[in-house]
Design an enzyme around this catalytic site. Structure first.
Site, PDB file in Angstrom:
ATOM      1  CE1 TYR A 118      40.963  33.234  21.961  1.00 49.11           C
ATOM      2  CE2 TYR A 118      42.305  34.764  20.705  1.00 49.11           C
ATOM      3  CZ  TYR A 118      41.158  34.485  21.419  1.00 49.11           C
ATOM      4  OH  TYR A 118      40.225  35.468  21.597  1.00 49.11           O
TER       5      TYR A 118
ATOM      6  NE  ARG B 265      39.353  38.617  21.196  1.00 47.61           N
ATOM      7  CZ  ARG B 265      39.459  39.558  20.259  1.00 47.61           C
ATOM      8  NH1 ARG B 265      39.034  40.776  20.495  1.00 47.61           N
ATOM      9  NH2 ARG B 265      40.003  39.294  19.088  1.00 47.61           N
TER      10      ARG B 265
ATOM     11  NE  ARG C 288      37.975  35.443  16.726  1.00 51.15           N
ATOM     12  CZ  ARG C 288      37.986  36.772  16.820  1.00 51.15           C
ATOM     13  NH1 ARG C 288      37.725  37.354  17.965  1.00 51.15           N
ATOM     14  NH2 ARG C 288      38.244  37.499  15.761  1.00 51.15           N
TER      15      ARG C 288
ATOM     16  CB  CYS D  56      37.507  33.988  39.040  1.00 53.07           C
ATOM     17  SG  CYS D  56      39.283  33.903  39.209  1.00 53.07           S
TER      18      CYS D  56
ATOM     19  NE  ARG E  98      36.511  31.843  25.630  1.00 56.61           N
ATOM     20  CZ  ARG E  98      35.625  30.847  25.599  1.00 56.61           C
ATOM     21  NH1 ARG E  98      34.977  30.512  26.683  1.00 56.61           N
ATOM     22  NH2 ARG E  98      35.396  30.201  24.475  1.00 56.61           N
TER      23      ARG E  98
ATOM     24  NE  ARG F 269      45.527  39.033  44.218  1.00 56.48           N
ATOM     25  CZ  ARG F 269      45.281  39.981  43.298  1.00 56.48           C
ATOM     26  NH1 ARG F 269      46.241  40.716  42.841  1.00 56.48           N
ATOM     27  NH2 ARG F 269      44.071  40.190  42.859  1.00 56.48           N
TER      28      ARG F 269
ATOM     29  CD  GLU G 188      33.689  31.786  29.087  1.00 57.50           C
ATOM     30  OE1 GLU G 188      32.845  31.906  28.184  1.00 57.50           O
ATOM     31  OE2 GLU G 188      34.602  32.598  29.277  1.00 57.50           O
TER      32      GLU G 188
END
Length: 126
Positions: free
Chosen positions: A108, A7, A116, A75, A90, A63, A78
């Site tokens: 992060y 993540r 987080r 893609c 993210r 890419r 959210e």
């Protein structure tokens, strides 16, 4: 070898194409450096953005990276949760690795560290 998810998240200040592309590239580079990955180790990269980021597809940044031309990218937006972190990108990188789940370094950056805080200091390289 195991398939592991890595993540990562970052934020941008403005909904501008170059800023989104730069932040996406910076985040992916941090993820691959912290986890010692190569493009051929990656099954796919799933990218999400908050609904306030519409200037470009962040996948364009990946890419154009050498060696990443054949890695599948997707893609998506959210879920628009009230009071969520704005201008957020993210990544979910699926990697084939010998690392255990606890050895994976999730990254992060910027304001996304607030997402987080329990793992930011454990996994982000200083």
């Amino acid at each position: 070898m195991f398939a592991r998810g890595i993540r990562g998240a970052t934020t941008v200040e403005h909904n501008e194409e170059q800023e989104i592309l730069s932040a996406t590239s910076e985040l992916l580079h941090a993820i691959i450096a912290a986890n010692d990955c190569r493009p051929e180790d990656i099954s796919y990269v799933f990218i999400t953005v908050t609904q306030d980021l519409t200037a470009t597809f962040p996948a364009r940044a990946i890419r154009t990276m050498s060696g990443w031309e054949l890695v599948p990218l997707m893609c998506a937006l959210e879920v628009p949760v009230e009071n969520s972190l704005p201008k957020c990108i993210r990544l979910m990188v699926q990697v084939n690795t010998t690392k255990s789940q606890s050895e994976i370094n999730h990254i992060y950056l910027k304001a996304a560290q607030a997402l987080r805080p329990d793992i930011v200091n454990l996994t982000n390289p200083q």
